[in-house]
Design a protein around this motif. Structure first.
Motif, short mmCIF file in Angstrom:
data_model
loop_
_atom_site.label_atom_id
_atom_site.label_comp_id
_atom_site.label_asym_id
_atom_site.label_seq_id
_atom_site.Cartn_x
_atom_site.Cartn_y
_atom_site.Cartn_z
N ILE A 1 1.83 -5.63 3.77
CA ILE A 1 1.02 -6.51 4.61
C ILE A 1 1.30 -7.94 4.19
CG2 ILE A 1 -1.31 -7.12 5.32
CD1 ILE A 1 -2.10 -4.22 4.47
N MET A 2 1.71 -8.75 5.16
CA MET A 2 2.05 -10.14 4.89
C MET A 2 0.85 -11.03 5.17
SD MET A 2 5.10 -9.42 4.02
CE MET A 2 5.99 -10.94 3.86
N ASP A 3 0.80 -12.19 4.55
CA ASP A 3 -0.35 -13.08 4.71
C ASP A 3 -0.48 -13.66 6.12
OD1 ASP A 3 1.66 -14.99 4.63
OD2 ASP A 3 0.94 -15.95 2.81
N ASP A 4 0.56 -13.55 6.93
CA ASP A 4 0.49 -14.06 8.31
C ASP A 4 0.19 -12.96 9.33
OD1 ASP A 4 2.87 -12.70 8.17
OD2 ASP A 4 4.14 -14.43 8.62
N GLY A 5 -0.18 -11.75 8.83
CA GLY A 5 -0.56 -10.66 9.72
C GLY A 5 0.57 -9.69 10.04
N ILE B 1 0.84 -1.19 0.00
CA ILE B 1 0.00 0.00 0.00
C ILE B 1 0.88 1.25 0.00
CG2 ILE B 1 -1.75 1.27 1.29
CD1 ILE B 1 -2.50 -1.44 2.59
N PRO B 2 0.63 2.19 -0.92
CA PRO B 2 1.34 3.47 -0.82
C PRO B 2 0.95 4.12 0.50
CG PRO B 2 0.10 3.33 -2.88
CD PRO B 2 -0.31 2.17 -2.03
N ALA B 3 1.92 4.54 1.28
CA ALA B 3 1.61 5.07 2.61
C ALA B 3 2.69 6.01 3.10
CB ALA B 3 1.44 3.92 3.60
N ASP B 4 2.27 6.91 3.96
CA ASP B 4 3.20 7.73 4.70
C ASP B 4 3.03 7.38 6.18
OD1 ASP B 4 0.82 8.94 5.49
OD2 ASP B 4 1.16 10.76 4.31
N ALA B 5 3.76 8.04 7.05
CA ALA B 5 3.73 7.70 8.47
C ALA B 5 2.31 7.80 9.04
CB ALA B 5 4.70 8.58 9.25
N ALA B 6 1.55 8.81 8.63
CA ALA B 6 0.19 8.99 9.16
C ALA B 6 -0.72 7.83 8.73
CB ALA B 6 -0.38 10.31 8.69
N VAL C 1 0.21 4.79 7.94
CA VAL C 1 0.67 3.59 8.65
C VAL C 1 0.11 3.60 10.07
CG1 VAL C 1 2.68 2.40 9.61
CG2 VAL C 1 2.73 3.24 7.25
N LYS C 2 0.23 4.73 10.76
CA LYS C 2 -0.28 4.84 12.13
C LYS C 2 -1.78 4.55 12.17
CE LYS C 2 -0.66 7.97 16.03
NZ LYS C 2 -0.51 9.32 16.52
N ASN C 3 -2.54 5.11 11.24
CA ASN C 3 -3.98 4.91 11.17
C ASN C 3 -4.31 3.43 10.93
OD1 ASN C 3 -6.72 5.56 11.05
ND2 ASN C 3 -6.64 5.96 8.84
N TYR C 4 -3.62 2.79 9.99
CA TYR C 4 -3.85 1.38 9.69
C TYR C 4 -3.55 0.51 10.92
CZ TYR C 4 -3.89 -3.10 7.35
OH TYR C 4 -4.18 -4.39 7.00
N MET C 5 -2.45 0.82 11.60
CA MET C 5 -2.07 0.05 12.77
C MET C 5 -3.09 0.20 13.89
SD MET C 5 2.06 0.54 12.75
CE MET C 5 2.30 -0.33 14.29
N GLU C 6 -3.59 1.41 14.10
CA GLU C 6 -4.62 1.63 15.13
C GLU C 6 -5.88 0.84 14.80
OE1 GLU C 6 -5.14 5.87 15.39
OE2 GLU C 6 -3.32 6.11 16.59
N LYS C 7 -6.31 0.86 13.54
CA LYS C 7 -7.50 0.11 13.13
C LYS C 7 -7.29 -1.40 13.27
CE LYS C 7 -9.46 3.42 9.90
NZ LYS C 7 -9.79 3.69 8.48
N SER C 8 -6.05 -1.85 13.07
CA SER C 8 -5.74 -3.27 13.16
C SER C 8 -5.43 -3.72 14.58
CB SER C 8 -4.54 -3.60 12.26
OG SER C 8 -4.81 -3.27 10.94
N GLY C 9 -5.28 -2.77 15.50
CA GLY C 9 -4.95 -3.10 16.88
C GLY C 9 -3.51 -3.54 17.07
N ILE C 10 -2.62 -3.06 16.20
CA ILE C 10 -1.19 -3.41 16.30
C ILE C 10 -0.42 -2.20 16.82
CG2 ILE C 10 0.87 -4.09 15.00
CD1 ILE C 10 -1.00 -5.57 13.08
N GLU C 11 0.31 -2.41 17.90
CA GLU C 11 1.13 -1.36 18.52
C GLU C 11 2.48 -1.28 17.81
OE1 GLU C 11 0.19 0.67 21.03
OE2 GLU C 11 -1.80 -0.28 20.97
N PRO C 12 3.12 -0.09 17.82
CA PRO C 12 4.44 0.06 17.19
C PRO C 12 5.51 -0.88 17.74
CG PRO C 12 3.51 2.20 17.67
CD PRO C 12 2.61 1.18 18.31
N ASP C 13 5.38 -1.30 19.01
CA ASP C 13 6.37 -2.19 19.60
C ASP C 13 5.95 -3.66 19.51
OD1 ASP C 13 4.30 -2.01 21.40
OD2 ASP C 13 5.58 -1.71 23.16
#
Length: 91
Positions: free
Chosen positions: A60-64, A23-28, A30-42
């Protein structure tokens, strides 16, 4: 079975067969996608392969797993689709 590996960042390789989306993305974005996915930066599911460089795509990998890259999404797709030396084949 041969695995095709692609360099997606400084010292990071990804299995071409495991890439679900680029996906073409910038930091914002990526942050939005991670929040929606429930994935923390660490999270162990997240890899920042862009390092000190500007984030230009989200892989995005097929294993999450998620990985950022400083390469443009169309550049990564070109590397996958072309038969060139940038795709490393492991037996």
């Amino acid at each position: 079975m041969m695995r095709k590996m692609l360099q997606i960042g400084d010292s990071f390789l990804a299995s071409v067969e495991s890439i679900k989306a680029i996906i073409p993305a910038d930091a914002a974005k990526v942050k939005n996608y991670m929040e929606k996915s429930g994935i923390e930066p660490d999270s162990p599911l997240f890899f920042d392969t862009a390092g000190e460089h500007e984030i230009r795509s989200l892989i995005i990998m097929d294993d999450g797993f998620l990985a950022t890259s400083s390469s443009e999404s169309d550049e990564i797709a070109r590397k996958i689709n072309e038969d060139n030396s940038e795709v490393i084949v492991y037996a």
